[in-house]
Write a protein that holds these residues in place. Structure first.
Motif, PDB file in Angstrom:
ATOM      1  N   LEU A   7      -6.444   0.195   8.118  1.00 18.29           N
ATOM      2  CA  LEU A   7      -6.014   1.855   7.899  1.00 18.29           C
ATOM      3  C   LEU A   7      -4.619   1.884   7.615  1.00 18.29           C
ATOM      4  O   LEU A   7      -3.668   1.172   7.763  1.00 18.29           O
ATOM      5  N   VAL A   8      -4.590   2.918   6.734  1.00 17.31           N
ATOM      6  CA  VAL A   8      -3.181   3.128   5.925  1.00 17.31           C
ATOM      7  C   VAL A   8      -2.780   4.563   6.441  1.00 17.31           C
ATOM      8  O   VAL A   8      -3.893   5.505   6.438  1.00 17.31           O
ATOM      9  N   GLN A   9      -1.577   4.944   6.592  1.00 18.03           N
ATOM     10  CA  GLN A   9      -1.290   6.319   6.827  1.00 18.03           C
ATOM     11  C   GLN A   9      -0.290   6.526   5.667  1.00 18.03           C
ATOM     12  O   GLN A   9       0.419   6.276   5.340  1.00 18.03           O
ATOM     13  N   TYR A  10      -0.709   7.866   5.120  1.00 23.55           N
ATOM     14  CA  TYR A  10      -0.003   8.746   4.101  1.00 23.55           C
ATOM     15  C   TYR A  10       0.327  10.201   4.673  1.00 23.55           C
ATOM     16  O   TYR A  10      -0.467  11.011   5.006  1.00 23.55           O
ATOM     17  N   ASP A  11       1.505  10.503   4.663  1.00 20.04           N
ATOM     18  CA  ASP A  11       1.970  11.792   4.912  1.00 20.04           C
ATOM     19  C   ASP A  11       1.556  12.301   6.274  1.00 20.04           C
ATOM     20  O   ASP A  11       1.016  13.411   6.504  1.00 20.04           O
ATOM     21  N   TYR A  37       0.744  -1.480  -0.073  1.00 20.81           N
ATOM     22  CA  TYR A  37      -0.024  -0.109   0.092  1.00 20.81           C
ATOM     23  C   TYR A  37       0.945   1.207   0.089  1.00 20.81           C
ATOM     24  O   TYR A  37       0.436   2.577  -0.376  1.00 20.81           O
ATOM     25  N   GLY A  38       2.120   1.009   0.552  1.00 19.00           N
ATOM     26  CA  GLY A  38       3.051   2.306   0.334  1.00 19.00           C
ATOM     27  C   GLY A  38       2.724   3.502   1.304  1.00 19.00           C
ATOM     28  O   GLY A  38       3.197   4.620   0.867  1.00 19.00           O
ATOM     29  N   GLY A  39       2.220   3.294   2.522  1.00 10.53           N
ATOM     30  CA  GLY A  39       2.101   4.254   3.356  1.00 10.53           C
ATOM     31  C   GLY A  39       3.083   4.229   4.558  1.00 10.53           C
ATOM     32  O   GLY A  39       4.142   3.890   4.268  1.00 10.53           O
ATOM     33  N   THR A  40       3.102   4.995   5.461  1.00  4.70           N
ATOM     34  CA  THR A  40       4.087   5.214   6.597  1.00  4.70           C
ATOM     35  C   THR A  40       3.383   4.729   7.791  1.00  4.70           C
ATOM     36  O   THR A  40       3.928   4.757   8.672  1.00  4.70           O
ATOM     37  N   TRP A  63      -3.778   9.268   8.812  1.00  5.30           N
ATOM     38  CA  TRP A  63      -4.606   8.081   8.662  1.00  5.30           C
ATOM     39  C   TRP A  63      -5.892   8.161   7.948  1.00  5.30           C
ATOM     40  O   TRP A  63      -6.565   8.988   8.253  1.00  5.30           O
ATOM     41  N   TYR A  64      -6.068   7.182   7.149  1.00  7.21           N
ATOM     42  CA  TYR A  64      -7.270   6.995   6.127  1.00  7.21           C
ATOM     43  C   TYR A  64      -7.717   5.359   6.533  1.00  7.21           C
ATOM     44  O   TYR A  64      -6.777   4.392   6.645  1.00  7.21           O
ATOM     45  N   ASN A  65      -9.063   5.172   6.374  1.00  5.25           N
ATOM     46  CA  ASN A  65      -9.331   3.795   6.307  1.00  5.25           C
ATOM     47  C   ASN A  65      -8.879   3.357   4.913  1.00  5.25           C
ATOM     48  O   ASN A  65      -8.915   3.973   4.062  1.00  5.25           O
ATOM     49  N   CYS A  66      -8.877   1.990   4.770  1.00  4.31           N
ATOM     50  CA  CYS A  66      -8.167   1.436   3.611  1.00  4.31           C
ATOM     51  C   CYS A  66      -8.962   0.316   2.874  1.00  4.31           C
ATOM     52  O   CYS A  66      -9.559   0.435   2.000  1.00  4.31           O
ATOM     53  N   VAL A  67      -9.259  -0.761   3.716  1.00  4.24           N
ATOM     54  CA  VAL A  67     -10.117  -1.786   3.308  1.00  4.24           C
ATOM     55  C   VAL A  67     -11.318  -2.264   4.332  1.00  4.24           C
ATOM     56  O   VAL A  67     -10.812  -2.552   5.501  1.00  4.24           O
ATOM     57  N   PRO A  68     -12.406  -2.262   4.004  1.00  4.86           N
ATOM     58  CA  PRO A  68     -13.496  -2.730   5.126  1.00  4.86           C
ATOM     59  C   PRO A  68     -13.182  -4.265   5.433  1.00  4.86           C
ATOM     60  O   PRO A  68     -12.915  -5.015   4.265  1.00  4.86           O
ATOM     61  N   GLY A  69     -13.418  -4.394   6.433  1.00  7.17           N
ATOM     62  CA  GLY A  69     -13.241  -6.006   6.968  1.00  7.17           C
ATOM     63  C   GLY A  69     -11.726  -6.121   7.263  1.00  7.17           C
ATOM     64  O   GLY A  69     -11.616  -6.611   8.293  1.00  7.17           O
ATOM     65  N   GLY A  70     -10.635  -5.958   6.321  1.00  5.99           N
ATOM     66  CA  GLY A  70      -9.420  -6.271   6.747  1.00  5.99           C
ATOM     67  C   GLY A  70      -9.025  -7.663   7.038  1.00  5.99           C
ATOM     68  O   GLY A  70      -9.753  -8.609   6.786  1.00  5.99           O
ATOM     69  N   PHE A  71      -8.103  -7.941   7.443  1.00  8.62           N
ATOM     70  CA  PHE A  71      -7.322  -9.363   7.912  1.00  8.62           C
ATOM     71  C   PHE A  71      -8.008  -9.930   8.938  1.00  8.62           C
ATOM     72  O   PHE A  71      -8.274 -11.112   8.881  1.00  8.62           O
ATOM     73  N   PHE A  72      -8.575  -9.189   9.715  1.00 12.77           N
ATOM     74  CA  PHE A  72      -9.432  -9.884  10.827  1.00 12.77           C
ATOM     75  C   PHE A  72     -10.706 -10.888  10.347  1.00 12.77           C
ATOM     76  O   PHE A  72     -11.013 -11.974  10.482  1.00 12.77           O
ATOM     77  N   CYS A  73     -11.301  -9.940   9.517  1.00 11.91           N
ATOM     78  CA  CYS A  73     -12.671 -10.670   8.676  1.00 11.91           C
ATOM     79  C   CYS A  73     -12.273 -11.923   7.851  1.00 11.91           C
ATOM     80  O   CYS A  73     -12.768 -12.855   8.085  1.00 11.91           O
ATOM     81  N   SER A  74     -11.115 -11.913   7.239  1.00 14.33           N
ATOM     82  CA  SER A  74     -10.580 -12.769   6.441  1.00 14.33           C
ATOM     83  C   SER A  74     -10.036 -13.960   7.216  1.00 14.33           C
ATOM     84  O   SER A  74     -10.322 -15.162   6.993  1.00 14.33           O
ATOM     85  N   LEU A  75      -9.675 -13.878   8.508  1.00 20.94           N
ATOM     86  CA  LEU A  75      -9.210 -15.123   9.251  1.00 20.94           C
ATOM     87  C   LEU A  75     -10.301 -15.814  10.015  1.00 20.94           C
ATOM     88  O   LEU A  75     -10.475 -16.717  10.224  1.00 20.94           O
TER      89      LEU A  75
END
Length: 421
Positions: free
Chosen positions: A275-279, A250-253, A282-294
């Protein structure tokens, strides 16, 4: 250090919210604005041109779909849930990284990470961002990204409406809704009975009665520590490394996960986002994320999980666990890790990783400074691996995230406060 010994250490890292980032070349879709120093210099020589440039830059920012971002992950997910309550979906989408996501996404890195190139038909659902070698591709990426987030929100609301319809006293409607929930095809001409247009209109109306979120109460933001308490597999070493590597793509910080419960007397919903951080924002990035996948939660419900309380009583344990604030001590005790030696073990792994990168850098003649912020030179690290004949995203033996010094690791995951509480 053997892999089995890593397991406990890796588990702790998710309690700290471990992941990493990367700064990538921006896509051609968004032209960078003038640097402040340049603007000041031009203003003294040509005020009218400067005003025009500043106006153009302002217009460019105003035309962005994403908002200005948030100071903390907690603020970002709270703003998202507040927008859902208000029914303001444009505002909800604006809490997600749209342009910044497209500008920083490492498409080549993603190809290296998964190890194959998908057919174009499959990419639109699994990996909609494409190489942006020109302005047209960059603009399309932004439109696709916005649509992807919007569709995930809409699909979750539609599934919530179907859940409600499944409880209807109208038996035919309830039966159809249950079949929709189960992913079944529903024949309109079964038993030689054709459904009239009027009947279909009533059916469509019933399954589009979206839940009213306006009166929902919001819980406190749910942290990775609580995720770990609710679902121990969240601590698996493979999951942590996958999260780190995806954060790099995702290329954030910074990269992390947060959640929030939305609840009233009749219904309860769980909202989780990566959530991902740029400059620094913080922004929301993907609904659900890794927790939901697991957890094995289907994609169609990951943006808004839950429904009528009478339908989801089997999930009470999960919701109750998420209501309980997790803490580092509990997480360490659960995975039998000694807090007194944890930092020493992590530092040792970090030193091994850095030594490996330094050795490859010296062999390839690439300048790498181990004393400089790693998140500021991930591009260099990837180049070092590439020139040495390795792939950073598929490195073996060492876990990628241990390249970050411990303090930088905590900053990257935005969990300093969680760890010290």
């Amino acid at each position: 250090m053997m892999l089995c010994k890593h397991r406990k250490l890796i588990a702790v890292m998710i309690c700290a919210g471990v992941m990493s980032n990367i700064s990538l070349q921006p896509l051609a879709a968004i032209a960078p604005g003038p640097a402040p120093e340049r603007a000041v210099q031009v203003q003294s020589e040509a005020p009218e041109e400067t005003e025009g440039a500043e106006a153009a830059a302002l217009t460019s920012r105003e035309n962005r779909i994403e908002g200005d971002g948030f100071d903390t992950p907690e603020e970002a997910i709270t703003a998202y849930c507040e927008a859902l309550k208000e029914g303001d979906f444009e505002k909800a989408v604006s809490t997600f990284a749209i342009e910044s996501y497209c500008e920083h996404y490492d498409y080549v890195g993603q190809l290296q990470r998964v190890g194959f190139i998908l057919p174009l038909q499959a990419q639109i659902t699994s990996n909609p961002i494409t190489p942006a070698a020109n302005e047209t591709a960059g603009q399309l990426n932004i439109m696709i990204r916005q649509n992807q987030i919007t569709r995930q929100i809409a699909l979750a609301l539609e599934m919530a409406a179907v859940n409600n319809a499944a409880l209807s006293a109208d038996e035919p409607l309830s039966s159809i809704a249950q079949d929709i929930r189960a992913g079944k095809n529903i024949g309109l001409f079964d038993d030689n009975t054709m459904r009239s247009r009027r009947e279909l209109e009533e059916l469509v109306s019933a399954i589009q009665q979206f839940p009213d979120l306006s009166g929902m109460k919001l819980s406190a933001p749910i942290s990775p520590l609580s995720f770990a308490k609710a679902f121990p597999n969240y601590l698996r070493e493979q999951n942590i490394n996958n999260m780190f590597r995806q954060g790099v793509i995702y290329g954030g910080t910074g990269f992390t996960e947060r959640g929030m419960l939305m609840e009233d007397e009749n219904s309860i919903f769980l909202v989780i986002t990566d959530l991902v951080q740029y400059d620094g924002k913080w922004y929301n990035c993907v609904p659900g994320g890794f927790f939901c996948s697991l957890m094995g939660i289907e994609m169609s419900m990951q943006a808004l999980m839950g429904g009528p309380k009478e339908m989801i009583t089997e999930d009470d344990g999960l919701f109750n666990a998420l209501r309980s604030e997790g803490n580092l001590e509990e997480a360490l005790a659960a995975i039998e890790v000694d807090p007194g030696t944890f930092r020493q073990e992590y530092d040792k792994l970090h030193e091994e990783q850095i030594a490996h990168v330094r050795e490859m850098a010296e062999e390839t003649g690439i300048s790498f400074d181990p004393d400089r912020s790693i998140t500021e030179q991930i591009d260099i690290v990837k180049q070092v691996y590439d020139e040495a004949g390795e792939v950073f995203f598929r490195s073996k033996g060492l876990h990628s995230f241990t390249i970050l010094p411990y303090e930088e690791l905590l900053r990257f995951f935005g969990v300093e406060d969680l760890i010290t509480q």
